[in-house]
Design a protein around this motif. Structure first.
Motif, short mmCIF file in Angstrom:
data_model
loop_
_atom_site.label_atom_id
_atom_site.label_comp_id
_atom_site.label_asym_id
_atom_site.label_seq_id
_atom_site.Cartn_x
_atom_site.Cartn_y
_atom_site.Cartn_z
N PHE A 9 73.69 103.86 10.63
CA PHE A 9 73.64 104.86 9.86
C PHE A 9 73.14 104.96 8.44
CE2 PHE A 9 76.35 107.69 6.87
CZ PHE A 9 75.93 109.09 7.26
N GLY A 12 69.33 104.08 7.96
CA GLY A 12 68.67 105.35 7.98
C GLY A 12 68.67 106.14 6.65
N GLN A 13 70.06 106.30 6.20
CA GLN A 13 70.22 106.95 4.90
C GLN A 13 69.54 106.30 3.83
OE1 GLN A 13 72.17 109.88 4.26
NE2 GLN A 13 71.81 110.20 6.51
N SER A 16 65.87 107.55 3.70
CA SER A 16 65.69 108.92 3.55
C SER A 16 66.05 109.24 2.08
CB SER A 16 66.64 109.61 4.29
OG SER A 16 66.70 111.28 4.14
N ASN A 77 68.37 116.90 9.49
CA ASN A 77 67.47 115.95 8.79
C ASN A 77 66.01 116.47 9.39
OD1 ASN A 77 68.42 114.04 6.97
ND2 ASN A 77 69.86 114.26 8.49
N GLU A 115 73.96 120.02 6.06
CA GLU A 115 73.99 118.90 6.10
C GLU A 115 75.22 117.94 5.48
OE1 GLU A 115 72.71 114.49 5.55
OE2 GLU A 115 73.06 116.01 3.96
N ARG A 119 78.00 115.44 7.01
CA ARG A 119 77.49 113.97 6.74
C ARG A 119 78.66 113.39 6.11
NH1 ARG A 119 75.55 112.53 1.98
NH2 ARG A 119 74.36 114.42 1.73
N SER A 139 78.57 104.13 1.10
CA SER A 139 77.78 105.09 1.18
C SER A 139 77.17 105.38 -0.15
CB SER A 139 78.34 106.33 1.69
OG SER A 139 78.80 106.01 3.00
N TYR A 174 62.30 111.11 6.17
CA TYR A 174 63.36 111.62 6.98
C TYR A 174 63.13 111.14 8.49
CZ TYR A 174 64.65 115.18 3.57
OH TYR A 174 65.12 115.81 2.50
N THR A 177 66.12 108.32 8.82
CA THR A 177 67.38 109.09 8.93
C THR A 177 67.70 109.47 10.70
OG1 THR A 177 67.74 109.88 6.87
CG2 THR A 177 68.97 110.87 8.20
N LEU A 181 70.41 107.86 13.53
CA LEU A 181 71.43 108.62 13.83
C LEU A 181 71.22 108.64 15.34
CD1 LEU A 181 71.22 111.91 11.65
CD2 LEU A 181 73.34 110.26 11.88
#
Length: 421
Positions: A9, A12-13, A16, A77, A115, A119, A139, A174, A177, A181
């Motif tokens: 997670f 990917g974040q 993005s 996303n 989102e 999230r 995060s 994107y 992300t 996921l």
């Protein structure tokens, strides 16, 4: 980071969010270039981008509690990537007009409204309640790590190639992300045994109203979110109209804010429990004072240093408020409570952006920042007085059960009223 699902997670974040912060620099610079440095136009873009949070977020919180959060995030996303790609195409082909930017800001903001609560509440499913403070702080750390590099790179790219290529990079980001996921293993998620059949918005609001230890921080978050967190508007105006800098220097101002934010995020990774309300109030007071000071800085170098302090205080406050609210909330209501948190923190931005734009037009961006900081500090002081009078500092125990019972009203969905929607 020892949890495999969280690693996927976060990776990917990170990709993005870096693209998103590059997009912020490119979009703001594009709007100012198209309108002759108009604060009003920039304020409209910011308002349109955040207005859907005000209108849709509470409903989206019910969706997050009722449906699979992972699937919601994949869909949101994917749509955001398509929208970002369409705007990039308009800019690259030279057909973009100001109303296009307005329209895509509104569309991306609408997807964001779905989102964000999904999230924020999904983090607890990734790691469980015991690791939630650490995961939430991490995060914020990767968010601000991307915020450090993204604007600096975007400023250079805008100076070299214009805003179009930067927007295209954001659209492609994107993919990171969505892939992250899809690689998550659903069997390892910490999900409640049952989802509410009808996750009503009114039940979430009632849960907060019955919890005095949640009401004051929610009110403070609303004020600071509306008045103090308008950097999308104030930083580009400060760069262009006061400090007279180029796109690269503007990117560094945003990076300075992000460096302080990253430092605060790393500091809060050590948190293992729920911060007290007085801790939240002290962080809010510090943020207000530093933002007012940033508005008075005479030159570019002083502004960089002070903005780093503002960034630190902003994230330290946001994390303290988030942890205080989320760790004091029954897991069955977490999606709706975090939607309410998002609503009062980011959904009030359209009002604040337009108000800030007016102050900038009449008095200049410096005094807009000073006024915002003063209001935030005053709100923190007022909450401290209210806390002493009504005794809200008695913090409730942190809920630890992921299988909290669902009320009969939630299961049946009976007796809905207009307020539930």
């Amino acid at each position: 980071m020892a949890v495999p699902n969280f690693r996927m997670f976060a990776a990917g974040q990170l990709v993005s969010v870096a693209g998103t912060w590059m997009m912020v620099v490119a979009q703001d610079w594009l709007v100012l270039s198209m309108t002759g440095d108009s604060p009003g136009a920039l304020g409209v873009v910011t308002a349109l981008q955040f207005a859907p949070l005000l209108l849709l977020t509470l409903y989206a919180g019910g969706l997050a509690d009722r449906h699979d959060k992972r699937r919601l995030l994949v869909a949101a996303n994917t749509v955001s990537g398509v929208l970002a790609g369409a705007l990039a195409a308009l800019v690259l082909t030279g057909h973009v007009q100001l109303w296009h930017v307005y329209l895509f800001a509104l569309a991306l903001g609408s997807v964001n409204a779905v989102e964000v609560p999904a999230r924020m509440s999904f983090v607890s499913e990734l790691v469980g309640p015991r690791l939630l403070p650490n995961a939430s702080a991490l995060s914020a750390a990767y968010f601000n790590l991307a915020r450090v590099g993204g604007p600096a790179v975007a400023g250079l790219m805008v100076g070299w190639w214009g805003t179009g290529p930067v927007m295209l990079v954001n659209a492609v980001s994107y993919v990171g992300t969505v892939v992250g996921l899809l690689l998550i293993q659903p069997a390892a998620l910490h999900r409640a045994q049952r989802r509410p059949g009808a996750a009503r918005v009114a039940d979430g609001i009632r849960h907060v109203r019955q919890r005095r230890d949640l009401m004051l921080p929610m009110a403070l978050v609303a004020v600071i979110g509306m008045v103090g967190f308008n950097f999308h508007l104030t930083l580009p105006l400060l760069a262009k109209t006061v400090l007279d800098t180029d796109a690269a220097a503007f990117g560094l101002l945003t990076t300075a804010l992000a460096v302080g934010s990253l430092a605060a995020a790393l500091v809060t990774t050590a948190r293992r429990g729920r911060p007290t309300l007085r801790h939240v109030l002290a962080a809010a007071l510090l943020f207000g004072l530093l933002e007012a000071l940033a508005g008075l800085m005479p030159g570019y170098g002083a502004a960089l240093v002070t903005l780093a302090g503002v960034g630190f205080a902003s994230v330290y406050f946001a994390q303290a408020a988030n942890h205080h609210i989320q760790l004091g909330t029954d897991p069955a209501y977490r999606g709706r409570i975090m939607a309410l948190y998002t609503l009062v923190f980011q959904g009030t931005t359209p009002v604040g952006a337009l108000l800030t734009a007016v102050i900038c037009e009449v008095y200049g961006v410096r005094w807009a920042m000073v006024a915002a900081g003063a209001v935030c500090a005053a709100a923190a002081a007022a909450c401290q007085v209210a806390d002493r009078r009504i005794g809200t500092s008695l913090d409730r125990p942190t809920p630890t059960r992921e299988d909290s019972p669902v009320t009969p009203a939630e299961e049946s969905g009976a007796d809905r009223s207009a307020a539930d929607h």
